[in-house]
Every structure is written in structure tokens, then in C-alpha cells.
Design a protein around this motif. Structure first.
Motif, PDB file in Angstrom:
ATOM      1  N   GLU A  56      40.460  53.603  50.646  1.00 33.55           N
ATOM      2  CA  GLU A  56      39.784  53.719  49.358  1.00 33.55           C
ATOM      3  C   GLU A  56      38.443  52.988  49.437  1.00 33.55           C
ATOM      4  O   GLU A  56      38.329  51.942  50.067  1.00 33.55           O
ATOM      5  N   GLU A  57      37.442  53.558  48.798  1.00 35.54           N
ATOM      6  CA  GLU A  57      36.105  52.959  48.744  1.00 35.54           C
ATOM      7  C   GLU A  57      35.789  52.729  47.276  1.00 35.54           C
ATOM      8  O   GLU A  57      35.881  53.648  46.455  1.00 35.54           O
ATOM      9  N   ILE A  58      35.418  51.499  46.918  1.00 32.88           N
ATOM     10  CA  ILE A  58      35.119  51.153  45.530  1.00 32.88           C
ATOM     11  C   ILE A  58      33.677  50.683  45.455  1.00 32.88           C
ATOM     12  O   ILE A  58      33.252  49.825  46.238  1.00 32.88           O
ATOM     13  N   LEU A  59      32.918  51.255  44.521  1.00 32.17           N
ATOM     14  CA  LEU A  59      31.520  50.881  44.335  1.00 32.17           C
ATOM     15  C   LEU A  59      31.301  50.457  42.888  1.00 32.17           C
ATOM     16  O   LEU A  59      31.588  51.224  41.963  1.00 32.17           O
ATOM     17  N   LEU A  60      30.788  49.249  42.714  1.00 31.73           N
ATOM     18  CA  LEU A  60      30.417  48.730  41.403  1.00 31.73           C
ATOM     19  C   LEU A  60      28.899  48.688  41.357  1.00 31.73           C
ATOM     20  O   LEU A  60      28.264  47.979  42.144  1.00 31.73           O
ATOM     21  N   TYR A  61      28.312  49.464  40.454  1.00 30.99           N
ATOM     22  CA  TYR A  61      26.854  49.550  40.336  1.00 30.99           C
ATOM     23  C   TYR A  61      26.356  48.484  39.380  1.00 30.99           C
ATOM     24  O   TYR A  61      26.816  48.384  38.248  1.00 30.99           O
ATOM     25  N   LEU A  62      25.388  47.679  39.837  1.00 24.60           N
ATOM     26  CA  LEU A  62      24.834  46.595  39.035  1.00 24.60           C
ATOM     27  C   LEU A  62      23.489  46.951  38.426  1.00 24.60           C
ATOM     28  O   LEU A  62      23.196  46.563  37.305  1.00 24.60           O
ATOM     29  N   GLU A  63      22.669  47.685  39.186  1.00 21.32           N
ATOM     30  CA  GLU A  63      21.336  48.081  38.731  1.00 21.32           C
ATOM     31  C   GLU A  63      20.998  49.456  39.289  1.00 21.32           C
ATOM     32  O   GLU A  63      21.524  49.870  40.310  1.00 21.32           O
ATOM     33  N   GLY A  64      20.074  50.123  38.621  1.00 21.97           N
ATOM     34  CA  GLY A  64      19.588  51.408  39.113  1.00 21.97           C
ATOM     35  C   GLY A  64      20.549  52.547  38.813  1.00 21.97           C
ATOM     36  O   GLY A  64      21.536  52.386  38.101  1.00 21.97           O
ATOM     37  N   THR A  65      20.213  53.705  39.373  1.00 17.80           N
ATOM     38  CA  THR A  65      21.034  54.899  39.163  1.00 17.80           C
ATOM     39  C   THR A  65      21.321  55.559  40.504  1.00 17.80           C
ATOM     40  O   THR A  65      20.506  55.513  41.417  1.00 17.80           O
ATOM     41  N   SER A  66      22.485  56.156  40.593  1.00 18.05           N
ATOM     42  CA  SER A  66      22.892  56.861  41.802  1.00 18.05           C
ATOM     43  C   SER A  66      23.701  58.093  41.435  1.00 18.05           C
ATOM     44  O   SER A  66      24.290  58.157  40.350  1.00 18.05           O
ATOM     45  N   ASN A  81      26.780  48.743  35.537  1.00 12.82           N
ATOM     46  CA  ASN A  81      28.115  48.441  35.012  1.00 12.82           C
ATOM     47  C   ASN A  81      29.084  49.618  35.117  1.00 12.82           C
ATOM     48  O   ASN A  81      30.027  49.712  34.350  1.00 12.82           O
ATOM     49  N   SER A  82      28.863  50.537  36.066  1.00 17.20           N
ATOM     50  CA  SER A  82      29.807  51.627  36.319  1.00 17.20           C
ATOM     51  C   SER A  82      30.487  51.360  37.655  1.00 17.20           C
ATOM     52  O   SER A  82      29.896  50.808  38.568  1.00 17.20           O
ATOM     53  N   LEU A  83      31.722  51.822  37.738  1.00 12.67           N
ATOM     54  CA  LEU A  83      32.503  51.670  38.959  1.00 12.67           C
ATOM     55  C   LEU A  83      33.114  53.018  39.303  1.00 12.67           C
ATOM     56  O   LEU A  83      33.580  53.735  38.424  1.00 12.67           O
ATOM     57  N   ILE A  84      33.084  53.347  40.596  1.00 18.60           N
ATOM     58  CA  ILE A  84      33.762  54.549  41.062  1.00 18.60           C
ATOM     59  C   ILE A  84      34.694  54.159  42.199  1.00 18.60           C
ATOM     60  O   ILE A  84      34.343  53.332  43.048  1.00 18.60           O
ATOM     61  N   SER A  85      35.882  54.719  42.176  1.00 23.07           N
ATOM     62  CA  SER A  85      36.879  54.508  43.221  1.00 23.07           C
ATOM     63  C   SER A  85      37.102  55.858  43.909  1.00 23.07           C
ATOM     64  O   SER A  85      37.528  56.811  43.269  1.00 23.07           O
ATOM     65  N   ILE A  86      36.799  55.914  45.199  1.00 20.73           N
ATOM     66  CA  ILE A  86      36.915  57.157  45.950  1.00 20.73           C
ATOM     67  C   ILE A  86      38.132  57.036  46.867  1.00 20.73           C
ATOM     68  O   ILE A  86      38.164  56.164  47.743  1.00 20.73           O
ATOM     69  N   PRO A  87      39.135  57.873  46.671  1.00 18.70           N
ATOM     70  CA  PRO A  87      40.350  57.778  47.486  1.00 18.70           C
ATOM     71  C   PRO A  87      40.071  58.024  48.972  1.00 18.70           C
ATOM     72  O   PRO A  87      39.114  58.698  49.334  1.00 18.70           O
ATOM     73  N   THR A  95      23.498  59.052  46.704  1.00 10.56           N
ATOM     74  CA  THR A  95      22.043  59.189  46.679  1.00 10.56           C
ATOM     75  C   THR A  95      21.477  58.357  45.544  1.00 10.56           C
ATOM     76  O   THR A  95      21.976  58.420  44.416  1.00 10.56           O
ATOM     77  N   ASN A  96      20.439  57.560  45.825  1.00 10.16           N
ATOM     78  CA  ASN A  96      19.738  56.861  44.751  1.00 10.16           C
ATOM     79  C   ASN A  96      18.839  57.888  44.078  1.00 10.16           C
ATOM     80  O   ASN A  96      17.859  58.340  44.637  1.00 10.16           O
ATOM     81  N   SER A  97      19.190  58.241  42.851  1.00  8.70           N
ATOM     82  CA  SER A  97      18.469  59.294  42.126  1.00  8.70           C
ATOM     83  C   SER A  97      17.348  58.753  41.252  1.00  8.70           C
ATOM     84  O   SER A  97      16.662  59.521  40.588  1.00  8.70           O
ATOM     85  N   GLY A  98      17.158  57.451  41.264  1.00 10.97           N
ATOM     86  CA  GLY A  98      16.156  56.849  40.386  1.00 10.97           C
ATOM     87  C   GLY A  98      14.869  56.509  41.100  1.00 10.97           C
ATOM     88  O   GLY A  98      14.677  56.805  42.283  1.00 10.97           O
ATOM     89  N   ASP A  99      13.982  55.836  40.360  1.00 10.76           N
ATOM     90  CA  ASP A  99      12.694  55.440  40.924  1.00 10.76           C
ATOM     91  C   ASP A  99      12.629  53.946  41.231  1.00 10.76           C
ATOM     92  O   ASP A  99      11.570  53.411  41.524  1.00 10.76           O
ATOM     93  N   LYS A 100      13.772  53.262  41.154  1.00 11.24           N
ATOM     94  CA  LYS A 100      13.841  51.857  41.551  1.00 11.24           C
ATOM     95  C   LYS A 100      15.121  51.662  42.368  1.00 11.24           C
ATOM     96  O   LYS A 100      16.018  52.515  42.347  1.00 11.24           O
ATOM     97  N   PRO A 101      15.230  50.557  43.107  1.00 10.52           N
ATOM     98  CA  PRO A 101      16.412  50.355  43.928  1.00 10.52           C
ATOM     99  C   PRO A 101      17.701  50.351  43.103  1.00 10.52           C
ATOM    100  O   PRO A 101      17.728  49.922  41.959  1.00 10.52           O
ATOM    101  N   SER A 102      18.746  50.854  43.723  1.00 11.29           N
ATOM    102  CA  SER A 102      20.093  50.789  43.155  1.00 11.29           C
ATOM    103  C   SER A 102      20.799  49.631  43.853  1.00 11.29           C
ATOM    104  O   SER A 102      20.732  49.508  45.076  1.00 11.29           O
ATOM    105  N   ILE A 103      21.424  48.782  43.068  1.00  9.67           N
ATOM    106  CA  ILE A 103      22.139  47.634  43.635  1.00  9.67           C
ATOM    107  C   ILE A 103      23.615  47.801  43.317  1.00  9.67           C
ATOM    108  O   ILE A 103      23.986  48.078  42.178  1.00  9.67           O
ATOM    109  N   GLN A 104      24.438  47.636  44.350  1.00 10.31           N
ATOM    110  CA  GLN A 104      25.869  47.857  44.177  1.00 10.31           C
ATOM    111  C   GLN A 104      26.681  46.856  44.996  1.00 10.31           C
ATOM    112  O   GLN A 104      26.190  46.309  45.975  1.00 10.31           O
ATOM    113  N   VAL A 105      27.912  46.659  44.566  1.00  7.11           N
ATOM    114  CA  VAL A 105      28.889  45.899  45.338  1.00  7.11           C
ATOM    115  C   VAL A 105      29.880  46.908  45.887  1.00  7.11           C
ATOM    116  O   VAL A 105      30.392  47.755  45.151  1.00  7.11           O
ATOM    117  N   TYR A 106      30.112  46.842  47.179  1.00  9.24           N
ATOM    118  CA  TYR A 106      30.967  47.785  47.891  1.00  9.24           C
ATOM    119  C   TYR A 106      32.228  47.057  48.350  1.00  9.24           C
ATOM    120  O   TYR A 106      32.143  45.965  48.927  1.00  9.24           O
TER     121      TYR A 106
END
Length: 114
Positions: A56-66, A81-87, A95-106
Motif C-alpha cells: 500500500e502507498e499512502i500520500l498526505l498532501y500538505l501544499e500544492g495540487t496534484s 490536507n488530502s490523503l490517498i491510499s493506493i492498494p 503529476t503536479n498539476s499546479g504552478d507551485k511545488p506540491s509537498i507531500q508525506v509518503y
């Protein structure tokens, strides 16, 4: 055993082929598992994948958009403040879809193969 404090600073431990800057915060390889936590900065437009993990891969997004795309055509727009859990075993890309860096905890915890 004492608590461990880790700070994100200096150069990343590695940069992926997609341009993701990765600081390894915790890596615990024990007799039964491989537990990994990383702080990741994804530059605008950077992309990783498609790929598949054995755990399982878990990503917690802190800043930016993906955008996270998973097999079967599902697309998830992730923001602060979004989290996705990928089985395990699900092919996906990020993909970083925004115009600024995306920061995440993996986070990944994989059972070791014997």
C-alpha cells in the motif's frame, strides 16, 4: 530506546527520474517489514509513473495540487490536507498539476519477501 527527531533540511537524499525531491525521514528494515516515510517536493509539471508497488502507498498532501491517476481510468485531484491510499498492485501515476511545488508525506509499509 530514545525518540528520534528528523528535520527536513539540506539536499534531498535522492531525486527521482520524474524530478521528485525525496528526503527519507524514516526507514525501518526489520525481520518482518520494510517501513518507509519520506517528505517529497514535486516541482510544477513533474510526473512519476505509471508504476506499481508491492505494498500500500499512502500520500498526505500538505501544499500544492496534484493529480493521481489509477488503473481503470480513475483520476483524483489532490490538494492540501488530502490523503490517498493506493492498494498494493494498483498501477498509478502522480503529476503536479499546479504552478507551485506540491509537498507531500509518503508512507509505505511492505512485508518482506522470504
Amino acid at each position: 530506546m530514545k525518540p528520534t527527531v528528523v528535520k527536513v533540511r539540506g539536499n534531498p537524499h535522492r531525486v527521482t527520474t520524474g524530478g521528485f525531491k525525496v528526503w527519507e525521514l524514516h526507514k525501518d528494515l526489520t525481520a518482518s517489514r520494510d517501513f518507509f516515510i519520506a517528505y517529497t517536493i514535486v516541482p510544477p509539471g513533474a510526473r512519476e509513473g505509471p508504476h506499481t508497488r508491492d505494498s500500500e502507498e499512502i500520500l498526505l498532501y500538505l501544499e500544492g495540487t496534484s493529480v493521481v491517476k489509477v488503473e481503470g481510468g480513475r483520476t483524483y485531484r489532490m490538494g492540501p490536507n488530502s490523503l490517498i491510499s493506493i492498494p498494493a498492485g494498483i498501477t498509478h501515476s502522480h503529476t503536479n498539476s499546479g504552478d507551485k511545488p506540491s509537498i507531500q508525506v509518503y508512507i509505505r509499509a511492505e512485508a518482506l519477501k522470504r
